[in-house]
Write an enzyme that holds these catalytic residues in place. Sequence first.
Site, mmCIF file in Angstrom:
data_model
loop_
_atom_site.group_PDB
_atom_site.id
_atom_site.type_symbol
_atom_site.label_atom_id
_atom_site.label_comp_id
_atom_site.label_asym_id
_atom_site.label_seq_id
_atom_site.Cartn_x
_atom_site.Cartn_y
_atom_site.Cartn_z
ATOM 1 N N LEU A 82 0.833 -1.211 0.000
ATOM 2 C CA LEU A 82 0.000 0.000 0.000
ATOM 3 C C LEU A 82 0.865 1.257 0.000
ATOM 4 O O LEU A 82 0.497 2.264 -0.595
ATOM 5 C CB LEU A 82 -0.948 -0.001 1.209
ATOM 6 C CG LEU A 82 -2.061 -1.060 1.177
ATOM 7 C CD1 LEU A 82 -2.939 -0.919 2.413
ATOM 8 C CD2 LEU A 82 -2.903 -0.967 -0.090
ATOM 9 N N HIS A 83 2.037 1.198 0.660
ATOM 10 C CA HIS A 83 2.852 2.420 0.749
ATOM 11 C C HIS A 83 3.526 2.788 -0.572
ATOM 12 O O HIS A 83 4.122 3.855 -0.667
ATOM 13 C CB HIS A 83 3.872 2.313 1.898
ATOM 14 C CG HIS A 83 5.097 1.504 1.587
ATOM 15 N ND1 HIS A 83 6.262 1.640 2.310
ATOM 16 C CD2 HIS A 83 5.349 0.554 0.651
ATOM 17 C CE1 HIS A 83 7.173 0.818 1.832
ATOM 18 N NE2 HIS A 83 6.656 0.147 0.837
ATOM 19 N N ASP A 84 3.425 1.894 -1.566
ATOM 20 C CA ASP A 84 4.053 2.182 -2.859
ATOM 21 C C ASP A 84 3.156 2.991 -3.790
ATOM 22 O O ASP A 84 3.624 3.501 -4.810
ATOM 23 C CB ASP A 84 4.382 0.874 -3.595
ATOM 24 C CG ASP A 84 5.626 0.203 -3.036
ATOM 25 O OD1 ASP A 84 6.418 0.880 -2.360
ATOM 26 O OD2 ASP A 84 5.788 -1.012 -3.278
ATOM 27 N N GLN A 109 3.869 6.559 3.829
ATOM 28 C CA GLN A 109 3.700 5.687 4.993
ATOM 29 C C GLN A 109 2.321 5.952 5.604
ATOM 30 O O GLN A 109 1.930 7.107 5.793
ATOM 31 C CB GLN A 109 4.801 5.944 6.034
ATOM 32 C CG GLN A 109 6.198 5.605 5.556
ATOM 33 C CD GLN A 109 6.327 4.213 4.970
ATOM 34 O OE1 GLN A 109 6.491 4.047 3.766
ATOM 35 N NE2 GLN A 109 6.250 3.190 5.807
#
Length: 338
Positions: free
Chosen positions: A245-247, A302
């Site tokens: 998800l953080h990408d 993040q």
Amino acid sequence: MTTPASQDDRPVYDAYVAGRLSAGLAAGVRAGLFDALDAEPRTAEALAEATGTHPRGLRAWLTAMRAGGLVERDADGRWSLPAAVAASAVRGREGSLAGLIDLEVDEFLSPERVLEGLRTGGPCVYDASDPWAEHAADPAKARAFTEAMHAISVRPAAAMAAVAPLEVARSLLDPGGGSGALSLALATRFEQLSCTILEIPAVVPLANEFAADAGLGERVRAVEGSLFADAWPGPHDAVLLSQILHDWSDEEAVRLVARARGALAPGGRLLIHEKLVDDDGAGPLANALVNLDMLVWTEGRQWTPRDLTELLEAGGFGQVEVVPTFGYWSLVSAVRVD
Ligand SMILES: C[S@@+](CC[C@H](N)C(=O)[O-])C[C@H]1O[C@@H](n2cnc3c(N)ncnc32)[C@H](O)[C@@H]1O
């Protein structure tokens, strides 16, 4: 009025010099200094000889790294490593960060890159192209990155597996599973569990190598597939998104959660493994700083526990639980609601 002298300049000065410690660490890993000190404590002269480094350069490095807590010197002038440094900075140790740190020599998060990110808002490493497309085109880059990711993930993976609520799950999908570090840890803890890693073609053979090396090739296998396919293979009892998800952008995160839901059986469990930033955004520093890496490398950021909870509840999940696992890592677990 406060005079300039009454203001402590250390918060800013310390931040200004902090990059030197990072640069020294990466150079030391690349030059084999940590490996040589791990093999045996040595005098500076012996260390210079063993590593082919220049005595003047080495003196500067040892002094700086000692103050940073990364090397120690005994009363006889022999240099060595604190145990925690040896565990993380020496190549070949299980869970060592050396591969990741080594990448810094070539891909340092320079002020120039951060500035470019500030100005453009977009990724600029690899000349602004999609890093995953670069990996697809260049197997050497894909290998270096996947091995570095494996290094970062292997210890948190074991801690995550220790608390993962997968006692009854028989199948798990690991989209963007990379080396499979997380799937391997889960398959080690849960003997009934089979894991499928969905990866880009350049990474599939690497993940299968890691699984074979771990003796888990029967229950952990990588297949070609895309995070962006309309639907992921399923149904599975669990889906794991570790550092996925953080990408990606917040909009893409909504779609990824929807695909995860679609790949789950009713009542299935979604696991999200990330380094979270506190809800108030104030820390921890190490996780908040990763936002800069995400800025220059990816479309993402993040996540905080609150934002993730909202994302999951809006995406048809309930029973959201956030469990700190190891170091800066957390596991977020949620159940598909029908
Ligand atoms: C940040 S890494 C996370 C690796 C692993 N989950 C971990 O936590 O160690 C992101 C992974 O997503 C994979 N990836 C990127 N784009 C993808 C796509 N379109 N389809 C499948 N995997 C993709 C990359 O190859 C990489 O292994």
